[in-house]
Design an enzyme around this catalytic site. Structure first.
Site, PDB file in Angstrom:
ATOM      1  N   ASP A 258       0.878  -1.165   0.000  1.00  0.00           N
ATOM      2  CA  ASP A 258       0.000   0.000   0.000  1.00  0.00           C
ATOM      3  C   ASP A 258       0.921   1.222   0.000  1.00  0.00           C
ATOM      4  O   ASP A 258       1.700   1.428   0.941  1.00  0.00           O
ATOM      5  CB  ASP A 258      -0.866  -0.044   1.269  1.00  0.00           C
ATOM      6  CG  ASP A 258      -1.756   1.180   1.408  1.00  0.00           C
ATOM      7  OD1 ASP A 258      -1.618   2.130   0.614  1.00  0.00           O
ATOM      8  OD2 ASP A 258      -2.594   1.178   2.337  1.00  0.00           O
ATOM      9  N   LEU A 259       0.826   2.039  -1.038  1.00  0.00           N
ATOM     10  CA  LEU A 259       1.740   3.177  -1.184  1.00  0.00           C
ATOM     11  C   LEU A 259       1.671   4.143  -0.004  1.00  0.00           C
ATOM     12  O   LEU A 259       2.632   4.846   0.289  1.00  0.00           O
ATOM     13  CB  LEU A 259       1.426   3.937  -2.475  1.00  0.00           C
ATOM     14  CG  LEU A 259       1.757   3.214  -3.770  1.00  0.00           C
ATOM     15  CD1 LEU A 259       1.117   3.926  -4.957  1.00  0.00           C
ATOM     16  CD2 LEU A 259       3.272   3.122  -3.952  1.00  0.00           C
TER      17      LEU A 259
ATOM     18  N   TYR B  48      -6.994  15.156  -8.105  1.00  0.00           N
ATOM     19  CA  TYR B  48      -6.114  14.207  -8.798  1.00  0.00           C
ATOM     20  C   TYR B  48      -5.004  14.969  -9.533  1.00  0.00           C
ATOM     21  O   TYR B  48      -3.810  14.662  -9.384  1.00  0.00           O
ATOM     22  CB  TYR B  48      -6.948  13.347  -9.765  1.00  0.00           C
ATOM     23  CG  TYR B  48      -6.127  12.565 -10.744  1.00  0.00           C
ATOM     24  CD1 TYR B  48      -5.410  11.442 -10.338  1.00  0.00           C
ATOM     25  CD2 TYR B  48      -6.055  12.933 -12.091  1.00  0.00           C
ATOM     26  CE1 TYR B  48      -4.644  10.721 -11.244  1.00  0.00           C
ATOM     27  CE2 TYR B  48      -5.302  12.219 -13.003  1.00  0.00           C
ATOM     28  CZ  TYR B  48      -4.597  11.117 -12.578  1.00  0.00           C
ATOM     29  OH  TYR B  48      -3.834  10.407 -13.475  1.00  0.00           O
TER      30      TYR B  48
ATOM     31  N   LYS C 274      -0.787  15.200  -9.075  1.00  0.00           N
ATOM     32  CA  LYS C 274       0.224  14.989 -10.119  1.00  0.00           C
ATOM     33  C   LYS C 274       1.170  16.197 -10.202  1.00  0.00           C
ATOM     34  O   LYS C 274       2.380  16.045 -10.419  1.00  0.00           O
ATOM     35  CB  LYS C 274      -0.456  14.724 -11.468  1.00  0.00           C
ATOM     36  CG  LYS C 274      -1.230  13.401 -11.492  1.00  0.00           C
ATOM     37  CD  LYS C 274      -0.305  12.222 -11.219  1.00  0.00           C
ATOM     38  CE  LYS C 274      -1.001  10.890 -11.273  1.00  0.00           C
ATOM     39  NZ  LYS C 274      -0.088   9.765 -11.053  1.00  0.00           N
TER      40      LYS C 274
HETATM   41  C1  15L Z   1      -5.614  10.495 -16.609  1.00  0.00           C
HETATM   42  O1  15L Z   1      -4.687  10.960 -15.967  1.00  0.00           O
HETATM   43  C2  15L Z   1      -6.437   9.395 -16.088  1.00  0.00           C
HETATM   44  O2  15L Z   1      -5.715   8.533 -15.239  1.00  0.00           O
HETATM   45  C3  15L Z   1      -7.107   8.607 -17.176  1.00  0.00           C
HETATM   46  O3  15L Z   1      -8.119   7.822 -16.590  1.00  0.00           O
HETATM   47  C4  15L Z   1      -7.721   9.511 -18.265  1.00  0.00           C
HETATM   48  O4  15L Z   1      -8.771  10.254 -17.725  1.00  0.00           O
HETATM   49  C5  15L Z   1      -6.671  10.447 -18.801  1.00  0.00           C
HETATM   50  O5  15L Z   1      -6.002  11.127 -17.754  1.00  0.00           O
HETATM   51  C6  15L Z   1      -7.257  11.493 -19.752  1.00  0.00           C
HETATM   52  O6  15L Z   1      -7.141  12.687 -19.471  1.00  0.00           O
HETATM   53  O7  15L Z   1      -7.812  11.098 -20.778  1.00  0.00           O
END
Ligand code: 15L
Length: 284
Positions: free
Chosen positions: A56-57, A140, A144
């Site tokens: 588990d990260l 999300y 990143k």
């Molecule tokens: C991402 O980073 C996601 O992990 C993937 O599920 C897609 O949504 C992709 O980007 C995208 O932008 O198409």
């Protein structure tokens, strides 16, 4: 460019996910041992010369148990869609921190799976360089952007080399209009990962994870590293249909598509420039 002689295994996190599975199959070689990791067991037969260790990260002790003797770390483990911050925190914020520390202990470079969602609030059609403003389109994307900055910190402070690949839409084939700009073929991702592994002086780089799409919004400046994309989404143009990323105003306006629309409640669209003085300076 030759791969530095290092017989230690590669570590690939996120091995149970779609990209992890694809990469495990493509990167495994008789002369290249691979340690695969994920929170759940991969639902496929492991390629030769690979072994799996669950972790588990979010759990530092579990990440430490993976060992600290890898030639490189490919960090693809993460929550991969927009979620509540509480669900992003463990895998996507604590996770990269633990993994970058493991890489440091291993004296190994990191290939970090970043995402276009770190810059998703740029307008569609705007041509972006790798050093464009970070404009995350949700928690999300924010995680990143954080991973990219963690890579920057560990380079400036510890000399840890890394390649952050800002992946667009890495899927088998484009299915909607946005993908004609954001698509990255599996082959092009593998080429970029291999270039990141083999290039002699990697430093701390960001590369667009995108194919050579005629409609791409992302300008690549890192030809010297190799791994140039060979595929193009354009031949699929007649087959794609407007998808969820085109059916509402917010998704259709921004590069991040539906991720931008999630929780969006501005009454009016925000300004296009984060730093207005830049535009003014360009005009003067
Ligand atoms: C991402 O980073 C996601 O992990 C993937 O599920 C897609 O949504 C992709 O980007 C995208 O932008 O198409």
């Amino acid at each position: 460019m030759t791969e530095p002689a290092d017989a230690r295994p590669l570590l690939l996190t996120g091995a149970a996910g779609a990209l992890g599975r694809m990469l495990a199959g493509k990167l495994a070689r008789p002369d290249r041992p691979l340690v695969l990791s994920d929170i759940i067991e991969p639902a496929y037969d492991l390629p030769e010369n690979t072994r799996f260790i669950a972790a588990d990260l979010a759990d530092r002790a579990a990440v430490i148990r993976l060992g600290a003797d890898f030639s490189a770390v490919l960090h693809f483990g993460a929550a991969s869609t927009e979620r509540d911050f509480e669900d992003i925190l463990g895998p996507n914020i604590l996770g990269p921190h633990h993994i970058f520390d493991l890489a440091r202990a291993s004296r190994a470079r990191v290939i970090f799976a970043s995402s276009n969602h770190a810059i998703g609030f740029h307008r569609r059609g705007e041509m972006l360089d790798e050093d464009c403003d970070l404009r995350p389109d949700g928690y999300y994307g924010l995680s990143k952007a954080y991973g990219e900055l963690l890579a920057r910190l560990y380079w400036d402070k510890h000399g840890l080399e890394s390649l952050s690949i800002r992946i667009g839409s890495c899927i088998e084939r484009p299915t909607d209009i946005r993908h004609l700009s954001t698509w990255q073929s599996y082959g092009d991702l593998v080429r970029l990962v291999e270039a990141g592994l083999s290039t002699a002086a990697l430093g701390c780089r960001i590369a667009w994870g995108v194919s050579a799409n005629a409609r791409s919004w992302w300008v690549r400046h890192d030809e010297a590293m190799g791994g140039a994309p060979l595929d193009d989404a354009e031949p699929y143009a007649d087959a794609v249909v407007p998808g969820a990323a085109e059916t509402d105003e917010v998704s259709a306006r921004y590069q991040g598509g539906t991720f931008c629309a999630s929780g969006y409640d501005r009454a009016e669209f925000g300004p296009e420039e984060v730093f207005g003085w830049r535009t003014a300076a360009r005009r003067s």
